[in-house]
Design a protein around this motif. Structure first.
Motif, PDB file in Angstrom:
ATOM      1  N   ASP A 117       0.837  -1.249   0.022  1.00  0.00           N
ATOM      2  CA  ASP A 117       0.138   0.003   0.144  1.00  0.00           C
ATOM      3  C   ASP A 117       0.883   1.295   0.045  1.00  0.00           C
ATOM      4  OD1 ASP A 117      -2.317  -1.373   0.109  1.00  0.00           O
ATOM      5  OD2 ASP A 117      -2.927  -0.862   2.153  1.00  0.00           O
ATOM      6  N   PHE A 118       1.959   1.434   0.849  1.00  0.00           N
ATOM      7  CA  PHE A 118       2.666   2.406   1.221  1.00  0.00           C
ATOM      8  C   PHE A 118       3.539   2.763  -0.048  1.00  0.00           C
ATOM      9  CE2 PHE A 118       7.114   3.962   2.046  1.00  0.00           C
ATOM     10  CZ  PHE A 118       6.691   5.151   2.308  1.00  0.00           C
ATOM     11  N   LEU A 119       4.134   1.623  -0.943  1.00  0.00           N
ATOM     12  CA  LEU A 119       4.866   1.934  -1.956  1.00  0.00           C
ATOM     13  C   LEU A 119       4.026   2.453  -3.288  1.00  0.00           C
ATOM     14  CD1 LEU A 119       7.113  -1.274  -1.539  1.00  0.00           C
ATOM     15  CD2 LEU A 119       7.830   0.915  -1.280  1.00  0.00           C
ATOM     16  N   ILE A 120       2.886   1.768  -3.117  1.00  0.00           N
ATOM     17  CA  ILE A 120       2.005   2.433  -4.305  1.00  0.00           C
ATOM     18  C   ILE A 120       1.548   3.847  -4.156  1.00  0.00           C
ATOM     19  CG2 ILE A 120      -0.424   2.372  -5.230  1.00  0.00           C
ATOM     20  CD1 ILE A 120      -0.108  -0.925  -5.169  1.00  0.00           C
ATOM     21  N   ILE A 121       1.312   4.263  -2.888  1.00  0.00           N
ATOM     22  CA  ILE A 121       0.905   5.691  -2.661  1.00  0.00           C
ATOM     23  C   ILE A 121       2.349   6.440  -2.877  1.00  0.00           C
ATOM     24  CG2 ILE A 121       0.443   7.282  -0.776  1.00  0.00           C
ATOM     25  CD1 ILE A 121      -1.566   5.093   0.331  1.00  0.00           C
ATOM     26  N   ALA A 122       3.395   6.146  -2.411  1.00  0.00           N
ATOM     27  CA  ALA A 122       4.531   6.710  -2.625  1.00  0.00           C
ATOM     28  C   ALA A 122       4.993   7.095  -4.124  1.00  0.00           C
ATOM     29  CB  ALA A 122       5.684   6.257  -2.027  1.00  0.00           C
ATOM     30  N   LEU A 123       4.803   5.879  -4.811  1.00  0.00           N
ATOM     31  CA  LEU A 123       5.077   5.785  -6.279  1.00  0.00           C
ATOM     32  C   LEU A 123       4.006   7.118  -7.025  1.00  0.00           C
ATOM     33  CD1 LEU A 123       6.353   4.818  -8.916  1.00  0.00           C
ATOM     34  CD2 LEU A 123       4.594   2.958  -9.104  1.00  0.00           C
ATOM     35  N   VAL A 124       2.635   6.976  -6.765  1.00  0.00           N
ATOM     36  CA  VAL A 124       1.782   7.924  -7.277  1.00  0.00           C
ATOM     37  C   VAL A 124       2.187   9.315  -7.067  1.00  0.00           C
ATOM     38  CG1 VAL A 124      -0.566   8.520  -7.290  1.00  0.00           C
ATOM     39  CG2 VAL A 124       0.066   6.130  -7.537  1.00  0.00           C
ATOM     40  N   ILE A 125       2.439   9.541  -5.572  1.00  0.00           N
ATOM     41  CA  ILE A 125       2.638  10.919  -5.350  1.00  0.00           C
ATOM     42  C   ILE A 125       3.993  11.513  -6.011  1.00  0.00           C
ATOM     43  CG2 ILE A 125       3.629  12.288  -3.333  1.00  0.00           C
ATOM     44  CD1 ILE A 125       1.751  10.632  -1.330  1.00  0.00           C
ATOM     45  N   ILE A 136       5.285  10.467  -8.994  1.00  0.00           N
ATOM     46  CA  ILE A 136       4.831  10.567 -10.342  1.00  0.00           C
ATOM     47  C   ILE A 136       4.138  12.104 -10.517  1.00  0.00           C
ATOM     48  CG2 ILE A 136       3.327   9.902 -12.249  1.00  0.00           C
ATOM     49  CD1 ILE A 136       4.116   7.315 -11.513  1.00  0.00           C
ATOM     50  N   MET A 137       3.043  12.258  -9.598  1.00  0.00           N
ATOM     51  CA  MET A 137       2.449  13.623  -9.654  1.00  0.00           C
ATOM     52  C   MET A 137       3.357  14.538  -9.329  1.00  0.00           C
ATOM     53  SD  MET A 137      -1.021  12.402  -7.635  1.00  0.00           S
ATOM     54  CE  MET A 137      -1.526  14.231  -7.073  1.00  0.00           C
ATOM     55  N   ILE A 138       3.971  14.683  -8.537  1.00  0.00           N
ATOM     56  CA  ILE A 138       5.216  15.922  -7.896  1.00  0.00           C
ATOM     57  C   ILE A 138       5.951  16.148  -9.413  1.00  0.00           C
ATOM     58  CG2 ILE A 138       7.129  16.453  -6.675  1.00  0.00           C
ATOM     59  CD1 ILE A 138       5.465  15.458  -4.097  1.00  0.00           C
ATOM     60  N   LYS A 139       6.466  14.786  -9.789  1.00  0.00           N
ATOM     61  CA  LYS A 139       7.283  15.094 -11.148  1.00  0.00           C
ATOM     62  C   LYS A 139       6.738  15.820 -12.044  1.00  0.00           C
ATOM     63  CE  LYS A 139      10.478  12.383 -13.769  1.00  0.00           C
ATOM     64  NZ  LYS A 139      11.751  11.366 -13.559  1.00  0.00           N
ATOM     65  N   GLN A 140       5.268  15.168 -12.219  1.00  0.00           N
ATOM     66  CA  GLN A 140       4.741  16.137 -13.381  1.00  0.00           C
ATOM     67  C   GLN A 140       4.178  17.474 -13.182  1.00  0.00           C
ATOM     68  OE1 GLN A 140       3.966  14.942 -16.655  1.00  0.00           O
ATOM     69  NE2 GLN A 140       5.204  13.203 -15.658  1.00  0.00           N
TER      70      GLN A 140
END
Length: 135
Positions: free
Chosen positions: A78-86, A88-92
Motif C-alpha cells: 500500500d505504502f509503496l503504491i501511494i509513494a509511487l503515485v505521489i 509521479i504527480m510531483i514530477k509532473q
C-alpha cells in the motif's frame, strides 16, 4: 479568552489551513482507493501466483502469539503504491511549472549602430566607430 478565540478564528480563516484540510480529506479518500486496489485486485492475483493463499492468511505462531506478517507485507505494498503515485504527480507538477516559468530577461547593454552595424553601448549618443549621431 476573547483574544485566544480571536487568534483561533484568524488561524482557521487562513487559506493555507483550508488548503491543508482539503489535502487531508483528499489524501484519506486516495488512501482508501489505493487500499482497495491492493486488497481487492493486486493481493488476490499475487495470492494465486504464490499458491492460492491470500496475504492476510500468511502468519506464523510463536508460542501463544500469532505474527501476521502477510498483513504487514500488504501494508508495505500500500505504502509503496501511494509513494509511487505521489512521486509521479510531483514530477509532473514540477515539469508543468518549468514550462510556465518565465525566464528573466536582462536589460540589453549593447545596441547595433544603424549606420555601420557595429556593437555599441546602449546609452551611446554617437557611434565611436563611424561617428554617426544616434537618436
Amino acid at each position: 479568552m476573547k483574544k485566544f478565540m480571536s487568534e483561533f478564528k484568524e488561524f482557521i480563516a487562513r487559506g493555507n489551513v483550508m488548503d491543508m484540510a482539503v489535502g487531508v480529506i483528499i489524501g484519506g479518500a486516495f488512501g482508501k482507493i489505493v487500499a482497495s486496489l491492493v486488497d481487492n485486485i493486486l493481493m488476490p492475483l499475487i495470492g494465486i501466483i504464490i499458491g492460492g493463499k491470500g496475504f492476510e492468511e500468511l502468519s506464523v505462531t510463536v508460542g501463544s502469539a500469532t505474527v501476521q506478517y502477510g498483513i504487514f507485507i500488504q501494508n508495505i505494498i500500500d505504502f509503496l503504491i501511494i509513494a509511487l503515485v505521489i512521486f509521479i504527480m510531483i514530477k509532473q507538477l514540477n515539469k508543468l511549472q518549468g514550462k510556465f516559468k518565465k525566464e528573466e530577461i536582462a536589460d540589453p547593454t549593447e545596441k547595433v549602430c544603424p549606420f555601420c552595424k557595429t556593437s555599441i553601448p546602449v546609452d551611446a549618443t554617437r557611434c565611436p566607430n563611424c561617428t554617426s549621431e544616434l537618436k
